[in-house]
Design an enzyme around this catalytic site. Structure first.
Site, PDB file in Angstrom:
ATOM      1  N   MET A  75       0.804  -1.228   0.000  1.00 55.70           N
ATOM      2  CA  MET A  75       0.000   0.000   0.000  1.00 55.70           C
ATOM      3  C   MET A  75       0.833   1.273   0.000  1.00 55.70           C
ATOM      4  O   MET A  75       0.288   2.369   0.114  1.00 55.70           O
ATOM      5  CB  MET A  75      -0.953   0.000   1.198  1.00 55.70           C
ATOM      6  N   CYS A  76       2.140   1.141  -0.130  1.00 58.08           N
ATOM      7  CA  CYS A  76       2.990   2.337  -0.188  1.00 58.08           C
ATOM      8  C   CYS A  76       2.903   2.986  -1.560  1.00 58.08           C
ATOM      9  O   CYS A  76       2.845   2.303  -2.578  1.00 58.08           O
ATOM     10  CB  CYS A  76       4.451   1.968   0.094  1.00 58.08           C
ATOM     11  N   ASP A 130      23.316 -12.105   4.408  1.00 58.57           N
ATOM     12  CA  ASP A 130      23.455 -12.922   3.207  1.00 58.57           C
ATOM     13  C   ASP A 130      24.912 -13.038   2.757  1.00 58.57           C
ATOM     14  O   ASP A 130      25.364 -14.115   2.372  1.00 58.57           O
ATOM     15  CB  ASP A 130      22.601 -12.348   2.075  1.00 58.57           C
TER      16      ASP A 130
END
Length: 161
Positions: A75-76, A130
């Site tokens: 919803m940004c 990572d």
């Protein structure tokens, strides 16, 4: 209680219409951290990780994450960001090394950049994980939080430390 603006008349999700809002300068600062062992700390500060410069890569990943927040957080609104910065600060405690991550994002627009700063901080920590997980999968990503924000209808915010 005010009407929840992310739900339409059928009860389904919608993106809030911000077209009537005024453009204002908006900033947000977010923090995260990652705690690593001595070997990982050494690789990072000496730039000896086989995958490359860990902090430089993480910094670029954070910038890209901020720029692409609207594709990750549903919803940004897509925003024209005018500035993104990522900085680091090491804290040593016995054999644990905590890298504090600070991200700052700014724009002039109709909606704030809190989610962009938080997304950037999160992705920076995840990128470091990572790139170094081959040495130790037991790293701990710490609290991620909004430190401050300026601009907009709700005004300024500073987190109580």
């Amino acid at each position: 209680m005010s009407k929840f603006t992310h739900i339409n008349e059928q009860g389904n999700a919608k993106m809030v219409d911000v077209s009537d809002k005024s453009n204002t300068k908006r900033t947000a600062i977010a923090h995260s951290s990652i705690t690593v062992n001595a070997d990982i700390h050494q690789q990072i500060v000496e730039h000896t990780n086989q995958k490359g410069n860990v902090l430089n890569t993480a910094q670029i990943a954070g910038i890209m994450a901020a720029k692409n927040t609207s594709t990750i957080i549903l919803m940004c609104h897509p925003l024209p960001l005018s500035g993104i910065d990522v900085s680091f600060d090491w804290v040593t405690n016995d054999n644990d090394y905590t890298l504090n991550i600070t991200t700052s994002v700014s724009t002039t627009g109709k909606t704030g950049v809190e989610m962009e700063a938080l997304t950037a901080a999160s992705v920076v920590a995840l990128t470091i994980y990572d790139m170094t997980k081959a040495l130790d999968k037991g790293m701990v990503i710490g609290e991620t939080y909004l430190s401050s924000k300026t601009g907009g209808k709700s005004g300024n915010y500073t987190r109580n430390q």
